[in-house]
Design a protein around this motif. Structure first.
Motif, PDB file in Angstrom:
ATOM      1  N   THR A  63       0.815  -1.215   0.000  1.00  0.00           N
ATOM      2  CA  THR A  63       0.000   0.000   0.000  1.00  0.00           C
ATOM      3  C   THR A  63       0.850   1.267   0.000  1.00  0.00           C
ATOM      4  O   THR A  63       0.324   2.348  -0.231  1.00  0.00           O
ATOM      5  CB  THR A  63      -0.958   0.028   1.204  1.00  0.00           C
ATOM      6  OG1 THR A  63      -0.196  -0.108   2.398  1.00  0.00           O
ATOM      7  CG2 THR A  63      -2.001  -1.074   1.097  1.00  0.00           C
ATOM      8  N   THR A  74     -12.512   9.377 -10.037  1.00  0.00           N
ATOM      9  CA  THR A  74     -11.595   9.309  -8.900  1.00  0.00           C
ATOM     10  C   THR A  74     -10.187   9.743  -9.275  1.00  0.00           C
ATOM     11  O   THR A  74      -9.741  10.819  -8.891  1.00  0.00           O
ATOM     12  CB  THR A  74     -11.573   7.887  -8.299  1.00  0.00           C
ATOM     13  OG1 THR A  74     -11.232   6.952  -9.316  1.00  0.00           O
ATOM     14  CG2 THR A  74     -12.905   7.522  -7.692  1.00  0.00           C
ATOM     15  N   ARG A  96      -5.481  -0.729  -6.651  1.00  0.00           N
ATOM     16  CA  ARG A  96      -6.807  -1.342  -6.618  1.00  0.00           C
ATOM     17  C   ARG A  96      -7.189  -1.889  -8.000  1.00  0.00           C
ATOM     18  O   ARG A  96      -7.715  -2.995  -8.112  1.00  0.00           O
ATOM     19  CB  ARG A  96      -7.852  -0.328  -6.160  1.00  0.00           C
ATOM     20  CG  ARG A  96      -9.265  -0.911  -6.079  1.00  0.00           C
ATOM     21  CD  ARG A  96     -10.309   0.133  -5.783  1.00  0.00           C
ATOM     22  NE  ARG A  96     -10.121   0.730  -4.481  1.00  0.00           N
ATOM     23  CZ  ARG A  96     -10.854   1.732  -4.014  1.00  0.00           C
ATOM     24  NH1 ARG A  96     -11.826   2.247  -4.744  1.00  0.00           N
ATOM     25  NH2 ARG A  96     -10.637   2.227  -2.814  1.00  0.00           N
ATOM     26  N   ARG A 109      -9.015   6.634   5.482  1.00  0.00           N
ATOM     27  CA  ARG A 109      -7.800   7.220   4.927  1.00  0.00           C
ATOM     28  C   ARG A 109      -8.114   7.871   3.586  1.00  0.00           C
ATOM     29  O   ARG A 109      -9.080   7.528   2.921  1.00  0.00           O
ATOM     30  CB  ARG A 109      -6.711   6.159   4.741  1.00  0.00           C
ATOM     31  CG  ARG A 109      -7.034   5.176   3.644  1.00  0.00           C
ATOM     32  CD  ARG A 109      -5.879   4.236   3.379  1.00  0.00           C
ATOM     33  NE  ARG A 109      -6.234   3.398   2.243  1.00  0.00           N
ATOM     34  CZ  ARG A 109      -5.782   2.203   2.030  1.00  0.00           C
ATOM     35  NH1 ARG A 109      -4.929   1.677   2.873  1.00  0.00           N
ATOM     36  NH2 ARG A 109      -6.142   1.522   0.971  1.00  0.00           N
ATOM     37  N   GLU A 110      -7.252   8.812   3.229  1.00  0.00           N
ATOM     38  CA  GLU A 110      -7.363   9.399   1.901  1.00  0.00           C
ATOM     39  C   GLU A 110      -6.876   8.369   0.893  1.00  0.00           C
ATOM     40  O   GLU A 110      -5.916   7.646   1.144  1.00  0.00           O
ATOM     41  CB  GLU A 110      -6.495  10.651   1.794  1.00  0.00           C
ATOM     42  CG  GLU A 110      -6.988  11.813   2.599  1.00  0.00           C
ATOM     43  CD  GLU A 110      -6.088  13.037   2.472  1.00  0.00           C
ATOM     44  OE1 GLU A 110      -4.933  12.906   2.019  1.00  0.00           O
ATOM     45  OE2 GLU A 110      -6.546  14.119   2.852  1.00  0.00           O
ATOM     46  N   GLU A 111      -7.545   8.300  -0.218  1.00  0.00           N
ATOM     47  CA  GLU A 111      -7.080   7.456  -1.308  1.00  0.00           C
ATOM     48  C   GLU A 111      -6.136   8.290  -2.162  1.00  0.00           C
ATOM     49  O   GLU A 111      -6.298   9.507  -2.260  1.00  0.00           O
ATOM     50  CB  GLU A 111      -8.262   6.969  -2.149  1.00  0.00           C
ATOM     51  CG  GLU A 111      -9.204   6.038  -1.421  1.00  0.00           C
ATOM     52  CD  GLU A 111      -8.589   4.670  -1.120  1.00  0.00           C
ATOM     53  OE1 GLU A 111      -7.715   4.207  -1.862  1.00  0.00           O
ATOM     54  OE2 GLU A 111      -9.014   4.072  -0.115  1.00  0.00           O
ATOM     55  N   THR A 112      -5.169   7.648  -2.770  1.00  0.00           N
ATOM     56  CA  THR A 112      -4.238   8.339  -3.656  1.00  0.00           C
ATOM     57  C   THR A 112      -4.319   7.711  -5.043  1.00  0.00           C
ATOM     58  O   THR A 112      -4.886   6.631  -5.220  1.00  0.00           O
ATOM     59  CB  THR A 112      -2.790   8.236  -3.153  1.00  0.00           C
ATOM     60  OG1 THR A 112      -2.406   6.856  -3.158  1.00  0.00           O
ATOM     61  CG2 THR A 112      -2.637   8.827  -1.750  1.00  0.00           C
ATOM     62  N   LYS A 120     -14.519   6.866   4.241  1.00  0.00           N
ATOM     63  CA  LYS A 120     -13.232   6.164   4.283  1.00  0.00           C
ATOM     64  C   LYS A 120     -12.359   6.797   5.352  1.00  0.00           C
ATOM     65  O   LYS A 120     -12.313   8.016   5.501  1.00  0.00           O
ATOM     66  CB  LYS A 120     -12.521   6.258   2.928  1.00  0.00           C
ATOM     67  CG  LYS A 120     -13.234   5.511   1.832  1.00  0.00           C
ATOM     68  CD  LYS A 120     -12.403   4.351   1.416  1.00  0.00           C
ATOM     69  CE  LYS A 120     -13.133   3.572   0.344  1.00  0.00           C
ATOM     70  NZ  LYS A 120     -12.265   2.794  -0.459  1.00  0.00           N
ATOM     71  N   GLU A 127     -12.830  10.256  -0.123  1.00  0.00           N
ATOM     72  CA  GLU A 127     -14.047   9.478  -0.332  1.00  0.00           C
ATOM     73  C   GLU A 127     -14.802   9.452   0.986  1.00  0.00           C
ATOM     74  O   GLU A 127     -14.253   9.062   2.008  1.00  0.00           O
ATOM     75  CB  GLU A 127     -13.724   8.048  -0.767  1.00  0.00           C
ATOM     76  CG  GLU A 127     -13.201   7.934  -2.177  1.00  0.00           C
ATOM     77  CD  GLU A 127     -13.017   6.490  -2.594  1.00  0.00           C
ATOM     78  OE1 GLU A 127     -13.984   5.907  -3.124  1.00  0.00           O
ATOM     79  OE2 GLU A 127     -11.922   5.959  -2.385  1.00  0.00           O
ATOM     80  N   LEU A 133      -2.830   4.317  -4.774  1.00  0.00           N
ATOM     81  CA  LEU A 133      -3.714   3.300  -4.182  1.00  0.00           C
ATOM     82  C   LEU A 133      -4.824   2.888  -5.141  1.00  0.00           C
ATOM     83  O   LEU A 133      -5.220   1.718  -5.174  1.00  0.00           O
ATOM     84  CB  LEU A 133      -4.301   3.800  -2.860  1.00  0.00           C
ATOM     85  CG  LEU A 133      -3.315   3.887  -1.703  1.00  0.00           C
ATOM     86  CD1 LEU A 133      -3.957   4.584  -0.504  1.00  0.00           C
ATOM     87  CD2 LEU A 133      -2.790   2.514  -1.317  1.00  0.00           C
ATOM     88  N   MET A 134      -5.310   3.827  -5.929  1.00  0.00           N
ATOM     89  CA  MET A 134      -6.343   3.479  -6.906  1.00  0.00           C
ATOM     90  C   MET A 134      -5.767   2.624  -8.037  1.00  0.00           C
ATOM     91  O   MET A 134      -6.419   1.709  -8.523  1.00  0.00           O
ATOM     92  CB  MET A 134      -7.012   4.739  -7.452  1.00  0.00           C
ATOM     93  CG  MET A 134      -7.783   5.529  -6.390  1.00  0.00           C
ATOM     94  SD  MET A 134      -9.068   4.569  -5.555  1.00  0.00           S
ATOM     95  CE  MET A 134     -10.272   4.471  -6.855  1.00  0.00           C
TER      96      MET A 134
END
Length: 183
Positions: free
Chosen positions: A22, A83, A162, A152-155, A150, A147, A158-159
């Motif tokens: 991650t 996103t 995913r 944590r912040e998504e970056t 959630k 989001e 991370l996307m």
């Protein structure tokens, strides 16, 4: 084999998750790119086993058909517009809580697409996504989005991770399922 492929799938997916931590790294990026670049090639090769009619029939009863899997992958690809691209263009945007299955599928974007059209659409969308990701500078991978709900912040990183894990999962499912065609 049909009844127990889920356990084997879970092991493979966990291994892939472990290969892509991650936290950002160049090695992880290499794995992400290898995974997301492989998917269109695999889709094209596996599509040779199907035509417009057979692509509608689930290989395993109760599971997605090849066509449904392609549409799912396209809907998932659509999330990049709400996103990842927003995270690049805006400062910590709030992104819509849109889900590829529950939400994008309702739009029925691909109802009249023939199988070859679906394959081409997926390949074009993926090429755009890969081009975008390859244009990023190291600092861009940490651009964040918020989001709702959630912790944590998504970056962008991370996307992309995913997407790679999602792709890997569906490629493995297709591999398991198409092996059953020969049984």
């Amino acid at each position: 084999m049909k009844s127990n492929y889920k356990a084997e799938l879970d092991k493979l997916v966990q291994k892939k998750r472990n290969e892509i931590p991650t936290s950002f790294s160049e090695n992880a990026l290499d794995t992400i790119f290898a995974t997301i670049e492989y998917t269109p090639h695999y889709v094209i090769s596996i599509a040779k086993k199907f035509d417009d009619n057979s692509s509608l029939i689930p290989i395993i009863e109760g599971k997605r058909s090849f066509r449904e899997t392609l549409i799912h992958l396209l809907n998932f690809e659509g999330l990049n517009y709400t996103t990842v691209y927003a995270a690049f263009l805006l400062d910590k945007p709030h992104v819509y809580p849109i889900h590829s299955e529950r939400d994008f599928d309702k739009l029925n974007l691909f109802a009249d697409f023939q199988l070859n059209d679906l394959i081409m659409a997926f390949c074009f969308e993926r090429k755009k996504y890969i081009n975008f990701l390859k244009s990023l500078k190291k600092k861009d991978w940490n651009r964040a989005m918020i989001e709702d709900g959630k912790a944590r912040e998504e970056t962008i990183y991370l996307m992309a991770r995913r997407t790679a894990v999602h792709d890997f999962t569906h490629v493995q499912i297709l591999k398991f399922q198409t092996n059953f065609l020969n049984e």
